[in-house]
Design a protein around this motif. Structure first.
Motif, PDB file in Angstrom:
ATOM      1  N   LEU A 199       7.967  31.986  54.159  1.00 24.95           N
ATOM      2  CA  LEU A 199       7.880  31.236  55.402  1.00 24.95           C
ATOM      3  C   LEU A 199       7.560  29.767  55.144  1.00 24.95           C
ATOM      4  O   LEU A 199       8.003  28.884  55.887  1.00 24.95           O
ATOM      5  CB  LEU A 199       6.804  31.847  56.307  1.00 24.95           C
ATOM      6  CG  LEU A 199       7.132  33.231  56.897  1.00 24.95           C
ATOM      7  CD1 LEU A 199       5.899  33.794  57.599  1.00 24.95           C
ATOM      8  CD2 LEU A 199       8.295  33.142  57.875  1.00 24.95           C
ATOM      9  N   ASN A 205      13.330  30.487  53.198  1.00 23.97           N
ATOM     10  CA  ASN A 205      13.308  30.993  54.577  1.00 23.97           C
ATOM     11  C   ASN A 205      14.402  32.010  54.853  1.00 23.97           C
ATOM     12  O   ASN A 205      14.210  32.953  55.619  1.00 23.97           O
ATOM     13  CB  ASN A 205      13.448  29.838  55.572  1.00 23.97           C
ATOM     14  CG  ASN A 205      12.181  29.008  55.701  1.00 23.97           C
ATOM     15  OD1 ASN A 205      12.210  27.957  56.309  1.00 23.97           O
ATOM     16  ND2 ASN A 205      11.075  29.449  55.126  1.00 23.97           N
ATOM     17  N   PHE A 208      13.704  35.694  54.767  1.00 27.81           N
ATOM     18  CA  PHE A 208      12.751  36.327  55.688  1.00 27.81           C
ATOM     19  C   PHE A 208      13.452  36.855  56.926  1.00 27.81           C
ATOM     20  O   PHE A 208      14.357  36.245  57.477  1.00 27.81           O
ATOM     21  CB  PHE A 208      11.676  35.324  56.124  1.00 27.81           C
ATOM     22  CG  PHE A 208      10.685  35.913  57.090  1.00 27.81           C
ATOM     23  CD1 PHE A 208       9.650  36.717  56.651  1.00 27.81           C
ATOM     24  CD2 PHE A 208      10.815  35.696  58.459  1.00 27.81           C
ATOM     25  CE1 PHE A 208       8.755  37.278  57.539  1.00 27.81           C
ATOM     26  CE2 PHE A 208       9.922  36.255  59.357  1.00 27.81           C
ATOM     27  CZ  PHE A 208       8.890  37.051  58.897  1.00 27.81           C
TER      28      PHE A 208
END
Length: 292
Positions: A199, A205, A208
């Motif tokens: 995160l 990113n 995720f």
């Protein structure tokens, strides 16, 4: 560096995952771990060249672990010095419509390494007794005969599926596939730290998904399923290795060392010798080339 003893990681009897380690100290700095891994993977790369020339064995490397266990980076770092044509990686995602029209092992059969090559399964046929066991509703999507509701997915169903997996591995091993099965064992705290880093870092990113947090809440369910699967399917011809993976560099060295040490036991893997007639005329062929 401390010697990697295969027996410290191989599953040879019933285990409890809560009693296994997720950290390991090889007694050297990170830089020396990286240097050792580089040397080991170069040896593995040379061995794969010999494996290809020999042409009688393929090697299947199965990687399993909870989300963020380090499978992708392990593949990148351990196989970096292989001939690109000598290793094929398969990342198994949710089955496609075509795959669902076959039995659950079909897509794994057709992805097996050919003789002379390494095949790496990033997530494996074991997803069919892990994810589907935590989420048995997924089984209904396989459109199996005699499975019409969740009540039909009982103990007998899973017993049969484990037997099918054991039979699958026994068959391919008897036909020349050397099998390595690695469970990358991380702690729940380490998983949390790695998910937070995903995160926090823009370049991470994309890995995720909010669903990762839902799956994390099922941590204990997954651990029980992993424990049962490992205990039921760690066999002499296809053993499981539980790899402490809270430190990625250490995990990579252990995996590479296990493969190298085990493959060196196959004394029959060697380059084929030249035909006696050709060997006798090597000097003649050399002269022809020099005078060309």
């Amino acid at each position: 560096m401390k010697k990697v003893n295969i027996e410290d990681f191989k599953v040879t009897g019933p285990i409890k995952l809560d009693g296994t380690r997720n950290d390991w100290d090889l007694g050297v700095s990170e830089k020396k771990l990286e240097d050792h891994l580089e040397n080991t993977r170069k040896e593995l790369g040379k061995l794969q060249d010999k494996l290809y020339a020999h042409g009688k064995y393929g090697v299947l490397v199965c990687l399993q672990g909870m989300d963020t266990a380090g499978k992708d980076s392990l593949i990148r770092e351990v196989f970096k010095d292989f001939n690109a044509r000598g290793v094929v990686v398969h990342s198994f995602k949710t089955p496609t419509a075509l795959e669902k029209r076959h039995d659950y092992l079909w897509r794994h059969y057709i992805a097996l390494p050919e003789r002379g090559k390494f095949g790496v399964f990033n997530r494996t046929h074991y997803e069919n007794v892990l994810v589907t066991r935590v989420h048995p509703e997924y089984i209904l999507g396989e459109n199996l005969p005699n499975v019409n509701s969740l009540e039909d997915i009982d103990t007998e169903f899973w017993d049969k599926r484990f037997q099918q997996i054991n039979d699958f591995e026994k068959t391919i091993q008897q036909n020349g596939t050397i099998i390595f099965k690695f469970f990358l064992n991380i702690s729940k705290d380490e998983q949390k730290d790695r998910q937070l880093r995903r995160l926090d870092k823009p370049e991470k990113n994309w890995k995720f998904s909010p669903g990762d947090l839902d799956e994390r809440e099922l941590w204990e369910d997954y651990r029980k399923c992993y424990e049962d699967a490992i205990n039921r399917t760690s066999k002499p011809h296809a053993p499981w290795y539980i790899i402490p993976s809270d430190d990625k560099e250490t995990a990579r060295v252990i995996v590479a060392e296990i493969m190298l040490q085990e493959l060196k036991k196959y004394k029959d893997i060697k380059e084929p010798e030249l035909d006696d007639d050709i060997k006798a005329k090597i000097s003649e062929y050399r002269e022809r080339l020099k005078n060309d």
